[in-house]
Design an enzyme around this catalytic site. Structure first.
Site, short mmCIF file in Angstrom:
data_model
loop_
_atom_site.label_atom_id
_atom_site.label_comp_id
_atom_site.label_asym_id
_atom_site.label_seq_id
_atom_site.Cartn_x
_atom_site.Cartn_y
_atom_site.Cartn_z
N GLY A 10 0.85 -1.19 0.00
CA GLY A 10 0.00 0.00 0.00
C GLY A 10 0.88 1.23 0.00
CB SER A 11 2.10 3.34 -2.47
OG SER A 11 1.05 3.51 -3.41
CB ALA A 14 -0.32 4.40 6.45
CG PHE A 117 -11.30 20.16 10.00
CD1 PHE A 117 -11.41 18.84 9.61
CD2 PHE A 117 -11.09 21.13 9.03
CE1 PHE A 117 -11.30 18.48 8.26
CE2 PHE A 117 -10.97 20.78 7.69
CZ PHE A 117 -11.08 19.44 7.31
CD GLN A 231 -16.01 10.00 9.13
OE1 GLN A 231 -15.13 10.24 8.34
NE2 GLN A 231 -15.98 10.41 10.38
CG HIS A 233 -17.21 13.64 4.15
ND1 HIS A 233 -17.84 14.81 3.79
CD2 HIS A 233 -15.98 13.99 4.60
CE1 HIS A 233 -17.02 15.82 4.02
NE2 HIS A 233 -15.89 15.37 4.51
CG LEU A 243 -14.13 14.95 0.28
CD1 LEU A 243 -15.14 14.54 1.33
CD2 LEU A 243 -12.71 14.59 0.73
CD GLU A 246 -15.12 17.88 8.96
OE1 GLU A 246 -15.79 16.90 8.63
OE2 GLU A 246 -14.45 17.95 10.00
NE ARG A 277 -15.20 14.36 8.25
CZ ARG A 277 -14.08 14.03 7.65
NH1 ARG A 277 -13.80 12.75 7.45
NH2 ARG A 277 -13.23 14.95 7.26
CG HIS A 345 -15.00 10.23 3.74
ND1 HIS A 345 -14.44 10.63 2.54
CD2 HIS A 345 -14.23 10.80 4.71
CE1 HIS A 345 -13.40 11.40 2.78
NE2 HIS A 345 -13.24 11.52 4.08
CD GLU A 371 -10.05 4.50 4.88
OE1 GLU A 371 -9.35 5.19 4.12
OE2 GLU A 371 -11.27 4.31 4.72
NE ARG A 382 -11.04 9.44 9.19
CZ ARG A 382 -11.05 10.58 8.54
NH1 ARG A 382 -10.56 11.67 9.09
NH2 ARG A 382 -11.57 10.65 7.33
CG LEU A 388 -4.59 13.72 5.67
CD1 LEU A 388 -4.54 15.15 5.14
CD2 LEU A 388 -3.94 12.77 4.66
#
Lengths: 569, 315, 288
Positions: A10-11, A14, A117, A231, A233, A243, A246, A277, A345, A371, A382, A388
């Site tokens: 996974g790139s 994380a 936020f 979640q 969004h 998206l 937010e 959310r 989301h 995630e 969350r 992030l």
């Protein structure tokens, strides 16, 4: 056989952060595997910001406040020891990102700027215009280039191979080489992201968010934790689910119903549009349900109004979302409100991580971050800006954890990895030579429909029981999918087929978790159990595969400083 | 029912061929929607890459009738109005093709790495403390940070198409400029010096990259900025710099280009002798008059005053 | 119809035939061209690589001079057009005060009252193709003409917004109105490489050859281009270009004004076609 001490899969943020940390440990062979080119990851879609108590915007902000906001945001399902470890690391992690080249928006003193936020008691969301995830992703990629990280691009994870609860290696499909490859690995970091595409069209996620790493861990005996916490969004574009950050509400945008009313005053009088959310999504769906939305059925929506922010502010702070609204809804937010509706989301649930300091799972050698993992720091919901943050903090912890583990482990059992690879080659042949059957897209669409309608923002026992039956039927039909492409070279139809398998497996865990959680908490909202039930459900759901069956178990939440309290915004 | 046709250039690893797909039109859709419709209703073997469908991951750039577009954000109706209801769909140019519309980015990654496209923070910054940067300095890099590595600029780059051995992708030059302009970076001088030798003066000025970028970057203008800086830093001993400076000098001297002297000033006596057959050819047709030298234009003193004022304002 | 005429440097020298043809055609069509007194080189996309402010300021002066004449500014070279329009966009986009501060030292001011246009656009929009067609005395019947646009009259679309950069049709429409047969060929929108003549010469030569070959393969008798730099590149380098791609069919490359002039009944000599390197006899033969 191809061998790695540490293989990150996974790139996104994380994965790349983990690879960089592993490379820093010196003396280990480190690889980063990803199913497309590394910068196509979902991290790049994140817009609004990354949370950390830097005290630039508000000197009275504190790590403790951020911890509490996260705990409360999680509706008290987050493990508070893990949350404390996570939040404490954030200010340093963000300053390090600056040093690694992430271009942050600045305040008048040249420090990293911070904004308001959702669910935050203080403006602590650091940002780069409205493309924060994109710039973090590309800066981390630049760092991977600098440090010569070995990247296996267009390599697709098929299976984690274990022997007696220990990792032996990985079977992967080398798309460019057209071959199925066994890889001996001492420590793997699964950072493959979420599974929002089980809702297919009603999601903000890219096509690639199919939960492959979570499913692979599940098949290897690692439970999925808290799968039911999906979640939604609040502000995805009505037509496409794309998206609308937010940040649009953080900069002062309003949510309006068909009466032109800022309806959040009835649901979260203090925080209004900047409530968490889950609350905002539920509010929007309620407005639509009770006839105060625009349009009908799947096309229904409410409005996100940015006009009062003014042209200059929109162009400076929200340029990307303006472009998206214009391109995909033919609406210029400077002049008109944007039609929006909740979209799936984020997966709060994921791979059961049992050590929040190393990101280790129950299988020796398997680590998870981002995630795809569930530690749990996000609990039942969350906070915006915490994902992030999650990926850079836990990416580092996992990279270090995996590297340390790899140094201690002996050589892998190559023969079992080899055998697994052969089995996959046979499966490829069998699936691609089938002459009749259903299509991947047909099953996928059926799954998405039942999930959105029956396991969406509002849930009831009857609807979820029906969903479970449908998912089981789809899992059975999955054995009969036809892939009319026998070419081993970049066989995207085969990849899509395996992705569907991941989504079906994980969808079942979502439904099981949701059915068995007889309360409402965070993003899991039940019409038949509308209240939170701390007496019975202050615990994490664990869905695991035992003897071919899906079993549901529980583990208590770790409470340290903050006993569960009423959650109002 | 109105039908749309995609004639797709495909590649199966061995041979290239075209395949024609026809499907019913729907209004308000994108180029990517057409590809997905083909894959889901006609031929699931069609290979292409797409992820975010929101113009931020850069995965879905393709060529339509010889021009690169980001498929997910390009309205199909606009393309149909422009080219008609039958479209030629090809993978990006100047990339190795893996299968169908899927191209290989690995060689591009190597070329990015060769250009050192990562921040080299100033010595007074640290991982612990982070960096400082003014609002004005952040604004200087905001266009370039939006690059999504979609490859559209590279696809139609006229220089890359002619020869990629001595030139980098337009997005690479933009990334180099991003770091030169980033006030947190300490290596501007070395970056500019290195890029002069990496084809900086070979850009043909065709403006394809600026035209094709879906995120509003202008790599051609970033190349111009790098060139300006290379001249300021004194890297002027090359034909490109000499050629450019000759134009400004001619404007200052007379206001008009002195064609006769241009070759001498750009590539010197030996180089110009090499172009003798070409020059003779022009002489024969009366296109070159070695005796012609432009005289000062009317109002030449205005030019001198303007250039003086420009220099003073840049002090 | 009166225009402040900006010939551009090459029309004084290596592309003088374009000056000859432009003035002859303008006269025949009743378009009055008044050469801007004291105009300077536009910078040719090179000065901006040395000093962007100088490039803008010098062109601000060129535009200011045209404004003093109270006429729109007409160019006949793609790069001149782009350079002037770029300067104007910067002036109108916020730099007017700063540049006027510099122009003041030369007793000049930019007002923003002039437009910058090209002969091709004038013929299509101001003059009109119907009127042009009515003026045709020698219809180019049977002449297959490949329209080669040249980068700077199309790109970037934000500045060069006369027509669609991806599928322009102005040349094709013009050719048809002159009685000719427009031929769309593979390289019609591609770059000629002129600006990298010195820095990427082998590429420029290869491109020259490929462009000519593309026109040959499409069955064209000749090419027409609104840019004298493209014309020079494709004509003057044709022998080397042909050698590079091993294609030995001569392809005449006409300036826009020359094609129009031929249709208006002017002779190749009157239009300076005798100065071309390639294809002079081809044109002589076709125009009988």
């Amino acid at each position: 056989m191809l061998t790695f001490d540490v293989l990150v899969i996974g790139s996104g943020g994380a994965g790349m952060r983990a690879a960089l940390e592993a490379v820093r440990q010196q003396g280990l062979s480190v690889g980063l595997m990803t199913k497309m080119f590394p910068t196509r990851s979902a991290t790049g879609c994140a817009q609004g910001g990354i949370n950390g108590s830097l005290q630039n915007a508000d000197p009275n902000d504190s790590i403790e406040k951020h911890i509490f906001d996260t705990v409360k945001g999680s509706d008290y399902l987050g493990d508070q020891d893990a949350i404390e470890h996570f939040i404490t690391a954030m200010p340093d992690a963000i300053r390090e990102l600056d040093f690694l080249g992430v271009p942050f928006s600045r305040d008048s003193e040249g420090r990293i700027a911070q904004r308001n936020f959702g669910g935050a008691s203080s403006p602590r969301t650091c940002f780069s215009a409205d493309v924060t995830g994109h710039v973090i992703l590309h800066a981390l990629y630049e760092q991977c280039l600098q440090h010569g990280v070995k990247i296996l691009a267009d390599w697709y994870l098929l299976q984690l191979v274990t022997d007696e609860g220990k990792l032996s290696g990985v079977v992967a499909y080398d798309l460019k080489g057209g071959r199925i490859v066994p890889i001996a690995v001492k420590a793997v970091v699964i950072a493959t992201g979420g599974a929002g595409r089980m809702y297919w069209l009603r999601t903000t996620n890219p096509f690639t968010s199919t939960g492959d790493g979570i499913a692979a861990c599940f098949e290897a005996g690692i439970p999925v934790k808290d799968p039911e916490f999906v979640q939604f969004h609040p502000t995805g574009l009505a037509g496409t689910g794309i998206l609308m950050s937010e940040a649009s509400r953080g900069e002062g945008g309003y949510l309006l119903n068909n009466k032109g009313e800022r309806f959040m005053s009835r649901y979260a009088p203090k925080k209004m549009e900047l409530a968490t959310r889950d609350l905002v999504s539920q509010a929007i769906e309620t407005e639509i349900k009770e006839g105060r939305g625009f349009g009908e059925g799947l096309s229904a929506y409410v409005q996100l109004d940015l006009r009062h922010l003014g042209r200059e502010k929109i162009l400076e702070r929200l340029p990307q979302i303006r472009e998206l609204a214009i391109t995909f809804e033919q609406v210029d937010p400077i002049n008109e409100p944007i039609p929006i509706r909740p979209s799936c989301h984020y997966s709060m649930g994921g791979i059961d991580v049992i050590d929040y300091k190393t990101c280790a799972t129950a299988v020796d050698g398997v680590f998870a971050a981002g995630e795809a993992a569930c530690v749990s720091i996000h609990g039942a919901n969350r906070l915006g800006g915490n994902s992030l943050a999650d990926i850079v903090a836990f990416g580092k912890f996992a990279g270090l954890g995996a590297a340390t583990c790899a140094k201690q482990r002996g050589a892998s059992n190559e023969s079992s990895v080899d055998l697994a690879a052969h089995t996959w080659a046979d499966k490829f042949a069998a699936v691609t030579t089938r002459k009749t059957g259903v299509t991947t897209a047909a099953l996928r669409d059926s799954l998405a429909e039942i999930m959105w309608n029956n396991v969406g923002v509002f849930r009831t026992a009857d609807e979820m029981e029906a969903a479970l039956a449908v998912v089981d039927r789809l899992i059975a039909e999955y054995q009969n999918v036809m892939i009319p492409d026998q070419n081993k070279l970049y066989n995207s139809a085969f990849v899509n087929y395996i992705e569907l398998g991941s989504m079906l497996t994980l969808a079942k865990t979502v439904v099981l978790g949701a059915l068995n959680r007889k309360e409402s908490r965070g993003s899991h909202c039940r019409a038949d159990f509308p209240s939170r039930d701390d007496d019975n459900f202050l615990k994490h759901t664990l869905v695991a595969k035992q003897n071919g069956e899906f079993q549901v178990a529980y583990r208590p939440v770790v409470i340290t400083k903050y006993p569960p309290a009423e959650r109002k915004y | 029912m109105r039908q749309i046709t995609y004639i797709v250039t495909r590649f199966d690893g061995v041979k290239s061929f075209t395949q024609t797909y026809t499907f019913p039109h729907q209004p308000g859709k994108t180029l990517l929607w057409g590809l997905i419709t083909i894959k889901e209703t006609l031929d699931s073997s069609l290979a292409f890459t797409a992820a975010c469908r929101a113009a931020v991951c850069g995965a879905c750039a393709i060529r339509v009738n010889g021009q690169a577009f980001l498929a997910c954000e390009t309205p199909l109706d606009g393309i149909l109005d422009r080219f008609g209801d039958t479209l030629t769909i090809e993978p990006l140019q100047n990339f190795p093709v893996i299968r169908d519309l899927v191209v290989n980015w690995e060689p591009k990654a190597e070329r990015l790495a060769a250009a050192n496209t990562w921040l080299k923070p100033q010595d007074n910054f640290s991982a612990k403390e982070g960096c400082k940067q003014s609002v004005a300095d952040f604004k200087k890099i905001t266009p370039q940070i939006n690059c999504i590595l979609c490859g559209a600029c590279a696809s139609e780059c006229s220089k890359l198409s002619a020869n990629s051995d001595d030139f980098l992708e337009p997005f690479t030059y933009s990334k180099v400029w991003k770091f030169v302009a980033d006030s947190r970076d300490k290596d501007a001088a070395a970056r500019v010096k290195a890029i002069v030798d990496k084809g900086l003066w070979k850009c043909l000025h065709c403006v394809e990259c600026v035209t094709k970028c879906p995120k509003g970057l202008a790599p051609g203008e970033d190349i111009a900025r790098l060139r300006q800086m290379s001249i300021k830093m004194g890297y002027t001993d090359n034909p490109g710099a000499r050629h450019a400076k000759a134009f400004l000098q001619d404007i200052e001297d007379t206001g008009r280009l002195n064609e006769t002297k241009l070759s001498l000033r750009t590539i010197g006596m030996i180089g110009s002798i090499g172009k003798l057959p070409f020059a003779l050819r022009l002489l024969r047709r009366g296109k070159l008059n070695p005796l012609h030298a432009p005289s000062k234009v009317k109002g030449h003193e205005q030019i001198k005053a303007i250039l003086k004022a420009v220099r003073e304002s840049e002090q | 119809m009166k225009y402040a005429f900006f010939p551009g440097c090459v029309l004084e020298g290596a592309a003088k035939e374009n000056y000859i043809a432009t003035t002859a055609v303008a006269k025949a069509l009743g378009i009055e061209l008044v050469e801007i007194p004291g105009w300077t080189c536009c910078g040719a996309s090179h000065v901006q690589d040395v000093d962007d402010l100088a490039a803008t300021a010098i062109n601000a002066r060129n535009i200011a001079l045209a404004e003093q004449m109270n006429m729109p500014l007409l160019t006949v070279c793609n790069t001149c057009t782009l350079m002037l329009r770029k300067a104007k966009a910067k002036l109108d986009g916020g730099q007017k005060e700063k540049i006027n501060g510099i122009l003041a030292k030369a007793d000049l001011q930019y007002q923003g009252t002039s437009e910058i246009t090209h002969l091709l656009w004038v013929l299509l929009k101001d003059y009109g193709l119907d009127k042009l067609q009515a003026a045709v005395k020698r219809p180019l019947k049977g002449l297959k003409v490949a329209g080669y646009y040249g980068c700077h009259i199309l790109r970037p679309p934000a500045l060069m917004d006369f027509e669609d950069f991806a599928n322009p049709q102005s040349l094709e429409k013009l050719i048809a109105s002159l009685g000719g047969q427009p031929v769309e060929f593979g390289h019609r929108l591609k770059c000629c490489g002129f600006h990298a003549t010195y820095t990427a010469e082998p590429d420029m030569i290869a491109i020259t050859g490929q462009t000519n070959q593309s026109a040959v393969e499409a069955g064209a008798d000749c090419m027409v281009t609104p840019c004298p730099l493209c014309q020079m590149s494709l004509d003057m380098n044709q022998p080397e270009g042909q050698a590079a791609v091993n294609c030995h069919q001569e392809m005449p490359v006409l300036h826009l004004a020359q094609l129009v002039g031929l249709a208006l009944g002017l002779s190749p000599e009157q239009l300076g076609i005798n100065r071309h390197i390639a294809g002079r006899e081809v044109i002589q033969a076709k125009i009988k």
